[in-house]
Scaffold this motif. Structure first.
Motif, mmCIF file in Angstrom:
data_model
loop_
_atom_site.group_PDB
_atom_site.id
_atom_site.type_symbol
_atom_site.label_atom_id
_atom_site.label_comp_id
_atom_site.label_asym_id
_atom_site.label_seq_id
_atom_site.Cartn_x
_atom_site.Cartn_y
_atom_site.Cartn_z
ATOM 1 N N SER A 626 0.850 -1.188 0.000
ATOM 2 C CA SER A 626 0.000 0.000 0.000
ATOM 3 C C SER A 626 0.884 1.235 0.000
ATOM 4 O O SER A 626 2.115 1.145 0.135
ATOM 5 C CB SER A 626 -0.909 0.021 1.242
ATOM 6 O OG SER A 626 -0.154 0.356 2.397
ATOM 7 N N ALA A 627 0.249 2.401 -0.103
ATOM 8 C CA ALA A 627 1.001 3.652 -0.058
ATOM 9 C C ALA A 627 1.690 3.851 1.280
ATOM 10 O O ALA A 627 2.677 4.587 1.389
ATOM 11 C CB ALA A 627 0.067 4.823 -0.350
ATOM 12 N N LEU A 628 1.174 3.213 2.331
ATOM 13 C CA LEU A 628 1.755 3.326 3.670
ATOM 14 C C LEU A 628 2.550 2.072 4.039
ATOM 15 O O LEU A 628 2.667 1.710 5.209
ATOM 16 C CB LEU A 628 0.649 3.580 4.692
ATOM 17 C CG LEU A 628 -0.100 4.906 4.502
ATOM 18 C CD1 LEU A 628 -1.235 5.029 5.514
ATOM 19 C CD2 LEU A 628 0.854 6.086 4.619
ATOM 20 N N HIS A 629 3.091 1.428 3.018
ATOM 21 C CA HIS A 629 3.896 0.219 3.248
ATOM 22 C C HIS A 629 5.070 0.506 4.177
ATOM 23 O O HIS A 629 5.384 -0.295 5.064
ATOM 24 C CB HIS A 629 4.403 -0.315 1.901
ATOM 25 C CG HIS A 629 5.461 -1.361 2.021
ATOM 26 N ND1 HIS A 629 5.200 -2.643 2.434
ATOM 27 C CD2 HIS A 629 6.806 -1.313 1.775
ATOM 28 C CE1 HIS A 629 6.316 -3.347 2.434
ATOM 29 N NE2 HIS A 629 7.306 -2.564 2.053
ATOM 30 N N GLN A 630 5.729 1.638 3.997
ATOM 31 C CA GLN A 630 6.888 1.956 4.826
ATOM 32 C C GLN A 630 6.507 2.095 6.303
ATOM 33 O O GLN A 630 7.322 1.831 7.187
ATOM 34 C CB GLN A 630 7.533 3.263 4.361
ATOM 35 C CG GLN A 630 8.247 3.176 3.023
ATOM 36 C CD GLN A 630 9.441 2.241 3.073
ATOM 37 O OE1 GLN A 630 9.350 1.078 2.679
ATOM 38 N NE2 GLN A 630 10.559 2.737 3.574
ATOM 39 N N GLU A 631 5.265 2.490 6.559
ATOM 40 C CA GLU A 631 4.810 2.656 7.943
ATOM 41 C C GLU A 631 4.394 1.328 8.582
ATOM 42 O O GLU A 631 4.061 1.287 9.768
ATOM 43 C CB GLU A 631 3.633 3.634 7.985
ATOM 44 C CG GLU A 631 4.027 5.096 7.820
ATOM 45 C CD GLU A 631 4.348 5.471 6.383
ATOM 46 O OE1 GLU A 631 4.843 6.584 6.158
ATOM 47 O OE2 GLU A 631 4.103 4.651 5.461
#
Length: 653
Positions: A626-631
């Motif tokens: 997802s766009a918040l994979h890094q989080e």
């Protein structure tokens, strides 16, 4: 050096030199077949699908690769006999049992010959079977998930090469030994090979509903080497054919000593007759020790069971079930045409391709046209079973497949070419060069009763100047030919994983409609599944810590854990709560001596972490989701071994 060995060396050496030189010159001076029209024939527009799946064995990689045809695009690498860090196969706790054997945990094998399940002699697209050549095993891949779901070890066998080939209704998959050995194994002098070593041919039954494999019986054959095999088709259904070499029963320097006889054999085995004998109580139970490993899609977990006996059949006890067909010379390939009438034997050291007739074989058996016997097995007269000979078509014939239009295609390893010839007249129709030293070839459905005579895939051992150099080893490769017209046309070169030995091809329409998209959470029966966030927890049992974790875009639950101590054995049981197609999640833990996990939607997987150092250590999602994979991350606090800190966990506090 003996004269025969010297001549063989000269033949191989000079031919190989000539082949590489002539092919290099051609590739430098012209574009040859790789013109714009060829590119158009393999072009798949963005968003469109290939017409065929090609399942290409990885040889020494122990894997099975999935390519699209005609594009040559690599879609997936299926781990079978090798650990795979990308998918955690053989690393996570669920799949480690798949690689268990009687020799212990063996995370590698030499995967050679895939074959697709059949119904009424036509490919049905349910399963792919493939052999492990080194530590004898047969594996089954479920084509709804494209995952390995069963591996059966083969006892009393060594060099499981004439495998795995499927009968017309997938009644049996065979596993034939390449190396003869003492059966049962015992301490004896290698010099006593002749007459004492035996070759076991295993007939593995396949459950028609779920594909579950079981060794129905083994045949204890003379101590030859059993190289390739093919089931009868149509009229010859009920028979199996195996090429043999080393009928000399040599045990040293086989390059010379196993190439003395002018003819070796194709063993023709009436498995229907032996099956009837076994069903009537025939055969003898022999002690054995072999692993049967099964992966369950409901529990998402594999189990390994050690089996302790096998049913052995002595050919002398079933007279009339086995015959030898003399075949020149050191034959490799053994192939049966779609009608079941023609049995093609490719003698590696023969200038011709020999074709036997099934009808003539039956007549010779009826009239007892024998030319002696070998260990009690009748040898049929060569002339009485011969259908015809393809005269001097090339050098080093290996393998043959069929297009369903009355033509056969044979690879020639030494002269590096594919040759098209006509069944019945044995006339050579066409030949096309391969780059270089071609082994197997594959026509989708070409080993069934209904080939798709559109494409031919050649799998080559050497590429030399065909690709950018990458050090001492250059990529292995395959080449795609259009065989829909009167002449073959080279369309495409593409690199392959491992060393491609053989491939099985099938129309994409048969498989893709059955491809599984998710695992339903409601059907997840994994012992440590966490089906909802309400079930998330962390539990201690002595020095074991079990983390029942969920993952969903874009967080882990729990994502903060404290109370773990140095010396603990920490089990991460992670369930992917997604129920959306193509949304796996990964997890990696700093210092874990294993791979990441790659968890499919609705699935549960486990890895073990044994912290060695005090500190706060992160874990994170390894598959971009997802766009918040890094989080998507968390922490585990590790305290000293004598700490009194209690376990605690949290999310979002």
């Amino acid at each position: 050096m003996k004269k025969s060995s010297f001549l063989i060396c000269i033949l191989f050496g000079l031919t190989a030199t000539f082949t590489f030189t002539s092919c290099n010159d051609q590739s430098k001076n012209s574009k040859g077949a790789l013109a714009s029209s060829a590119a158009e024939k393999v072009y798949i527009a963005p968003g469109e699908h290939d017409e065929y799946y090609a399942f290409v064995s990885g040889g020494f990689s122990g894997q099975l690769s999935v390519y699209g045809l005609p594009s040559g695009r690599l879609f997936k690498v299926i781990p079978v006999f090798s650990q795979d860090a990308e998918k955690a196969y053989g690393y996570n706790e669920e799949t480690k049992p798949m690689l268990n054997t009687s020799h212990g945990f063996i995370p590698w094998d030499d995967a050679h010959h895939p074959d697709i399940s059949q119904t009424n002699g036509e490919l049905d697209g349910r399963w792919v079977f493939i052999n492990g050549n080194n530590t004898p095993r047969i594996a089954k891949i479920d084509l709804t998930t494209f995952e390995t779901t069963e591996i059966l070890e083969i006892p009393n066998s060594a060099g499981n090469h004439s495998s795995s080939y499927v009968t017309d209704n997938s009644e049996y998959v065979v596993a034939g030994t390449r190396f003869s050995i003492p059966v049962p194994q015992r301490d004896m002098s290698i010099k006593d090979y002749k007459g004492n070593f035996k070759g076991a041919l295993s007939f593995i039954s396949v459950d028609p509903e779920d594909g579950r494999m079981d060794i129905k019986f083994q045949l204890l054959m003379p101590g030859f080497a059993y190289d390739k095999a093919h089931p009868g088709r149509g009229k010859s259904h009920g028979w199996f054919f195996f090429t043999t070499y080393n009928t000399e029963e040599a045990n040293t320097l086989l390059e010379v000593n196993a190439s003395q006889n002018d003819k070796d054999f194709i063993a023709a085995i009436n498995w229907k007759k032996i099956e009837e004998y076994v069903n009537g109580g025939g055969g003898k139970i022999m002690p054995a020790n072999y692993a049967h490993n099964v992966y369950d899609d409901k529990t998402h977990t594999a189990t390994s069971t050690m089996k302790k006996e096998v049913l052995m059949v002595d050919p002398k006890d079933v007279p009339g079930a086995i015959y030898f067909l003399p075949t020149p010379k050191s034959p490799h390939g053994c192939d049966v045409d779609p009608s079941g009438e023609y049995i093609v034997g490719s003698g590696k050291l023969s200038a011709d391709v020999t074709v036997h007739s099934f009808d003539k074989m039956l007549k010779a058996i009826e009239n007892k046209k024998f030319d002696g016997e070998a260990y009690g097995i009748p040898i049929l007269n060569f002339e009485d079973v011969l259908a015809g000979t393809v005269k001097q078509p090339g050098l080093g014939p290996l393998h043959t497949e069929f297009d369903g239009k009355g033509y056969a295609y044979t690879t020639f390893f030494i002269s590096s070419e594919v040759v098209k010839w006509k069944l019945g007249t044995w006339e050579v129709i066409d030949r096309q060069p391969c780059y270089y030293s071609v082994g197997h070839l594959m026509i989708p459905g070409g080993n069934s009763r209904k080939p798709d005579g559109k494409y031919l895939l050649a799998m080559n051992k050497i590429t030399k100047d065909r690709y950018l150099p990458t050090g001492p080893e250059v990529t292995q490769s395959a080449q795609l030919y259009d065989i829909s017209g009167g002449k073959m046309e080279l369309l495409l070169d593409f690199p392959t994983v491992g060393e491609p030995h053989y491939a099985a091809g099938i129309s994409a329409d048969i498989i893709k409609k059955n491809s599984k998209k998710i695992f339903n959470l409601s059907e997840n029966k994994h012992k440590y599944a966490t089906i909802s966030d309400n079930d998330v927890r962390v539990e201690r049992n002595g020095k074991e810590v079990h983390i029942y974790m969920t993952t969903i875009r874009s967080h882990f639950n729990p994502d903060n854990i404290e109370g773990v101590k140095v010396g603990d054995k920490v089990y991460f049981h992670v369930t992917n709560l997604e129920q959306d197609y193509d949304v796996p999640h990964g997890i990696g833990m700093i210092g874990a001596r294993t791979s990441e996990l790659l968890i499919m939607p609705g699935q549960t997987e486990t890895f073990v972490w044994e912290p060695k150092q005090v500190g706060v250590w992160p874990f994170y999602c390894t598959d971009f989701c997802s766009a918040l994979h890094q989080e998507m991350q968390g922490y585990v606090r590790v305290s000293p071994a004598n700490s009194n800190l209690e376990l605690s966990w949290s999310l979002g506090e």
